[in-house]
Design an enzyme around this catalytic site. Structure first.
Site, PDB file in Angstrom:
ATOM      1  N   SER A 117       0.831  -1.197   0.000  1.00 13.32           N
ATOM      2  CA  SER A 117       0.000   0.000   0.000  1.00 13.32           C
ATOM      3  C   SER A 117       0.874   1.258   0.000  1.00 13.32           C
ATOM      4  O   SER A 117       1.693   1.450  -0.907  1.00 13.32           O
ATOM      5  CB  SER A 117      -0.962  -0.041   1.197  1.00 13.32           C
ATOM      6  OG  SER A 117      -1.968   0.934   1.079  1.00 13.32           O
ATOM      7  N   ASP A 171     -10.205  -4.737  -4.101  1.00  6.75           N
ATOM      8  CA  ASP A 171      -9.601  -3.722  -3.224  1.00  6.75           C
ATOM      9  C   ASP A 171     -10.449  -2.452  -3.247  1.00  6.75           C
ATOM     10  O   ASP A 171     -10.567  -1.781  -4.273  1.00  6.75           O
ATOM     11  CB  ASP A 171      -8.177  -3.415  -3.713  1.00  6.75           C
ATOM     12  CG  ASP A 171      -7.369  -2.612  -2.709  1.00  6.75           C
ATOM     13  OD1 ASP A 171      -7.964  -1.807  -1.970  1.00  6.75           O
ATOM     14  OD2 ASP A 171      -6.136  -2.772  -2.678  1.00  6.75           O
ATOM     15  N   HIS A 202      -8.041  -5.331   0.183  1.00  6.85           N
ATOM     16  CA  HIS A 202      -6.773  -4.629   0.422  1.00  6.85           C
ATOM     17  C   HIS A 202      -5.997  -5.409   1.479  1.00  6.85           C
ATOM     18  O   HIS A 202      -6.008  -5.072   2.668  1.00  6.85           O
ATOM     19  CB  HIS A 202      -7.064  -3.191   0.880  1.00  6.85           C
ATOM     20  CG  HIS A 202      -5.875  -2.281   0.829  1.00  6.85           C
ATOM     21  ND1 HIS A 202      -5.238  -1.961  -0.355  1.00  6.85           N
ATOM     22  CD2 HIS A 202      -5.209  -1.612   1.799  1.00  6.85           C
ATOM     23  CE1 HIS A 202      -4.238  -1.133  -0.111  1.00  6.85           C
ATOM     24  NE2 HIS A 202      -4.195  -0.919   1.190  1.00  6.85           N
TER      25      HIS A 202
END
Length: 228
Positions: A117, A171, A202
């Site tokens: 991320s 996600d 995610h």
């Protein structure tokens, strides 16, 4: 393997002298401990001699979260990729990663930069600009920051760096399209990207971890593999 904990990072040291390093950055609001449990699931050989460094991002106010202080590699004003970007914070984190690379005391061709991320954005940003050749960059559920500057700033030493990008099809934080667009930008600039999509949100999943392990074994082979 030995776990070393400091105020700035969590490090897993191999049994013998380190022969390679993986510097792995966590996502927004997490810390260096986030990916420590994954190491034992990667299936790496005992003689690989890989040091894993999981740095902690500094605590800073994050605009997207109403200014709440949390660990972040840079401020996030919004999830709109076309909006304002905290370039200063990104470049400060790049400087920290460069310092960590220099501290590894192994050949740069034996160092992988990884991140999930927000940490993945710093991994991509740093690795593609680093002046010496690296072993690879692992970018999980992430995107390419400051993409418009990359053509001008990219290091010739890492034009052919192996890039593994993985993203969840479901996600809701950083949508699949964001990752795909970043992949396409990298390919358009001449970079080779290995891309995988997984039926997940995610997060990371078992199949993804298995591929990461195989990819690391390819990038950072142990002495037995090197001699064959």
């Amino acid at each position: 393997m030995k776990l070393v904990e400091t105020d700035t990072a969590v490090t897993i040291e191999p049994a013998g002298k380190p022969r390679a390093s993986v510097i792995w950055m966590h996502g927004l609001g997490a810390d260096g401990y986030d990916f420590v449990p994954i190491v034992s699931d990667l299936g790496l050989p005992a003689d690989a001699g890989i040091r894993f460094v999981f740095p902690h991002a500094p605590v800073r106010p994050v605009t997207l979260n109403a200014g709440m202080p949390m660990r972040a590699w840079y401020d996030i004003v919004s999830l709109d990729r076309a909006g304002k970007v905290d370039e200063k914070g990104i470049r400060e984190s790049e400087a920290r990663m460069r310092k960590l690379i220099a501290e590894q005391r192994v050949e740069t061709t034996r160092i992988v930069i990884a991140g999930f991320s927000q940490g993945g954005t710093i991994a991509l940003h740093t690795a593609l600009r680093y002046p010496e050749p690296l072993a690879g960059v692992l970018a999980l559920s992430t995107y390419l920051p400051l993409a418009d500057d990359l053509a001008r700033e990219a290091s010739p030493a890492n034009r052919r760096i192996p890039i593994l990008m993985c993203h969840g099809q479901y996600d809701a934080i950083l949508g699949l399209e964001i990752g795909q667009t970043s992949r396409d930008r990298l390919v358009a600039l001449g970079h080779e990207v290995e891309w995988h999509e997984y039926p997940m949100a995610h997060e990371v999943c078992e199949d993804e971890i298995e591929r990461i392990g195989s990819w690391l074994r390819e990038r950072l082979p142990g002495p037995g593999a090197e001699s064959r």
